[in-house]
Write an enzyme that holds these catalytic residues in place. Structure first.
Site, PDB file in Angstrom:
ATOM      1  CG  HIS A 156      39.624  34.963  25.979  1.00  0.00           C
ATOM      2  ND1 HIS A 156      40.252  33.964  25.046  1.00  0.00           N
ATOM      3  CD2 HIS A 156      38.488  35.586  25.628  1.00  0.00           C
ATOM      4  CE1 HIS A 156      39.355  34.113  23.997  1.00  0.00           C
ATOM      5  NE2 HIS A 156      38.321  34.934  24.474  1.00  0.00           N
ATOM      6  CB  SER A 279      50.805  25.281  56.359  1.00  0.00           C
ATOM      7  OG  SER A 279      52.000  25.170  56.341  1.00  0.00           O
ATOM      8  CE  LYS A 285      49.679  29.068  52.390  1.00  0.00           C
ATOM      9  NZ  LYS A 285      49.294  27.947  51.418  1.00  0.00           N
ATOM     10  CD  GLU A 292      44.463  23.232  46.295  1.00  0.00           C
ATOM     11  OE1 GLU A 292      45.203  24.242  46.550  1.00  0.00           O
ATOM     12  OE2 GLU A 292      44.710  22.352  47.512  1.00  0.00           O
TER      13      GLU A 292
END
Ligand code: ARG
Length: 400
Positions: A156, A279, A285, A292
Site C-alpha cells: 500500500h 529542462s 533539472k 517514464e
C-alpha cells in the site's frame, strides 16, 4: 505487369494507396524471410519435377542477390509494388527473365505472407528472449553490487517489512526470466508450416510436397488441414504480443519503483548524468525520462494486443484483407518491447543505490518482533501481534 494479380487493366491510384496501406514500409523486415521461404518452395518444386534444374539454380541465385542488394540499400519496396511478395517476384523476373515467373506455381501470397511472418517471428522471439534475459542479468548484477543494502519493502506504498536491494532486484529478475520462458513458449503456434495451403484451400492438380518445405525451413510440423491456416492468422501473433505485454508490465513496474526511488524525497538511487535529460527552463533539472517512457509503453503493448485480437475476431473463414492490418501493431509491439529491454538493461548497469539515504522506519520490524515472541514464549501469533501493537502505541505516546 506491375502486380502479381495484374490482368492488364490499370488500378485506380487511390485504391492502390489505400489497399497497400503501410505494407510497402512494413514489409521491409520480411525480405530475408520471404526469400528463405521462396527458395524452399522453389526447391520443393524442383524436387517434384515442377521446376527444371536450370530454373531452380537461377531463381536461387537471383533471390540471394536480391537479398544482398536489399541489405546494401540498393532497392526497397515501393508503393507500386504493394508488398514484399510482389516486390521480390517483379525484381526477380526483371533480373533473371522468364524463370522468375515460374516461382509462383503452387503458392499464393496468402500462404507466403504467413510463412515469411512466422519465420520472422521465430527469429524475433529469439532476440526478444535474449533481450529479456539481459535485463534479468543486469538486475542480478545490481543485486550483487548493492545486495547488502537494506530497502524498505512496501505494501500500500507504506513501509511494511525489511527488504534489501538484492531481494528487490532478484524478484524482478525472476519474473523477467519467466517472461522470457513465456516468449519462448509462443514458438508452439509459430512453428507450423503454412506453405502449400496457398490461398487457403491447397493446390489442386499439383503434386506438391509440404513435408519438404517444412523440413527445409525448420518448422516442427505441416499446418494441417489447409483450411486451418488462415483461421490461425493473428493467433501466434497475439500469443507473442500477450507475452510481450506481460514483459512490458514488469518493466513498467520496475520503472515505477525506480521513479519513486529517484525523487528528491526518496533519493534512494543515483543515475549517471549521461542517462538523464534536462529542462529548457529549469537549469537544475535531471529528468528520468527513460523510466517514464518505459512506464508509458505498457499502454502501447496493451493496445497492440487488443488490436491484434480484434482484427480477426469476427471474420468468417478464409483469407480476408483485414488480416493485413495485424502487421502494424505486431511490429510496433515487438520493436517497443525490444528497445525497452535494451534501454532498461543499459540504465540498470549505470544505476546505484545510495545506502545512507535509505532509512527504514523502526516500526518495519514489528512482524519479526511478534514472530520472535511466538518462538520464545509459545503464545499464539494473534496474542503476540496484539502485544507488539500495544507496545508500538506506547512507544509512540512516549515520543509525543
Ligand atoms: N499484404 C497481404 C497481407 O499481409 C498479403 C496477402 C495478400 N493477399 C491477397 N489475396 N490480397 O495480408
Amino acid at each position: 505487369m506491375k502486380r502479381l494479380w495484374d490482368k492488364g487493366e490499370p488500378l485506380d491510384e487511390q485504391i492502390l494507396r489505400y489497399t497497400a496501406g503501410e505494407d510497402h514500409r512494413l514489409d521491409h523486415r520480411l525480405v530475408p524471410y520471404d526469400i528463405r521461404a521462396s527458395i524452399a518452395h522453389a526447391g520443393m518444386l524442383n524436387q517434384q519435377r515442377l521446376l527444371s534444374d536450370e530454373d531452380y539454380e537461377v531463381i536461387c541465385t537471383g533471390l540471394l542477390e536480391l537479398e544482398r542488394s536489399h541489405e546494401a540499400g540498393d532497392w526497397d519496396i515501393s508503393l507500386e509494388d504493394e508488398d514484399v511478395h510482389t516486390a521480390l517476384e517483379i525484381r526477380l523476373t526483371e533480373q533473371i527473365g522468364a524463370a522468375g515467373k515460374r516461382i509462383h506455381l503452387g503458392r499464393s501470397r496468402n500462404d507466403q505472407v504467413l510463412a515469411a511472418l512466422r519465420l520472422y517471428l521465430l527469429d524475433a522471439a529469439d532476440s526478444l528472449e535474449d533481450a529479456t534475459q539481459s535485463v534479468a542479468s543486469a538486475l542480478e548484477a545490481l543485486g550483487e553490487r548493492d545486495g547488502d543494502t537494506a530497502l524498505p519493502g512496501y505494501t500500500h506504498m507504506q513501509q511494511a517489512m525489511p527488504s534489501s536491494v538484492h531481494l528487490w532486484a532478484t524478484g524482478f529478475a525472476a519474473e523477467l526470466r519467466d517472461d522470457a520462458a513465456g516468449i519462448a513458449a509462443s514458438r508452439r503456434r509459430l512453428s507450423k508450416n503454412p506453405l502449400g495451403s496457398a490461398a487457403g484451400y491447397g493446390v489442386p492438380g499439383l503434386p506438391i510436397d509440404r513435408d519438404t518445405t517444412t523440413r527445409e525451413l525448420g518448422f516442427d510440423a505441416v499446418h494441417e488441414p489447409v483450411t486451418a491456416v488462415q483461421l490461425s492468422r493473428g493467433k501466434a501473433e497475439a500469443t507473442l504480443v500477450f507475452e510481450l505485454t506481460l514483459l512490458m508490465q514488469d518493466l513498467g513496474r520496475l520503472a515505477s519503483d525506480l521513479l519513486m526511488y529517484y525523487t528528491q524525497e526518496f533519493a534512494f538511487i543515483a543515475l549517471p548524468d549521461t542517462m538523464t535529460t534536462g529542462s529548457s527552463i529549469m537549469p537544475q533539472k535531471r529528468n528520468p525520462d527513460v523510466l517514464e517512457l518505459v512506464r508509458g509503453a505498457t499502454a502501447t503493448l496493451q493496445a497492440a494486443l487488443l488490436e491484434i485480437l480484434q482484427i480477426p475476431a469476427k471474420l468468417g473463414s478464409g483469407y480476408q484483407r483485414d488480416l493485413q492490418r495485424i502487421k502494424s501493431p505486431l511490429f510496433r509491439a515487438i520493436d517497443l518491447a525490444g528497445d525497452s529491454c535494451d534501454i532498461m538493461a543499459h540504465l540498470i548497469d549505470g544505476l546505484e543505490f545510495i545506502e545512507e539515504n535509505i532509512v527504514l522506519d523502526a516500526s518495519i520490524y514489528a512482524a519479526g518482533r511478534a514472530n520472535r515472541i511466538v518462538l520464545e514464549e509459545g503464545i499464539s501469533f494473534r496474542d503476540a501481534y496484539r502485544r507488539v501493537a500495544a507496545e508500538l502505541d506506547a512507544e509512540d505516546d512516549d515520543e509525543d
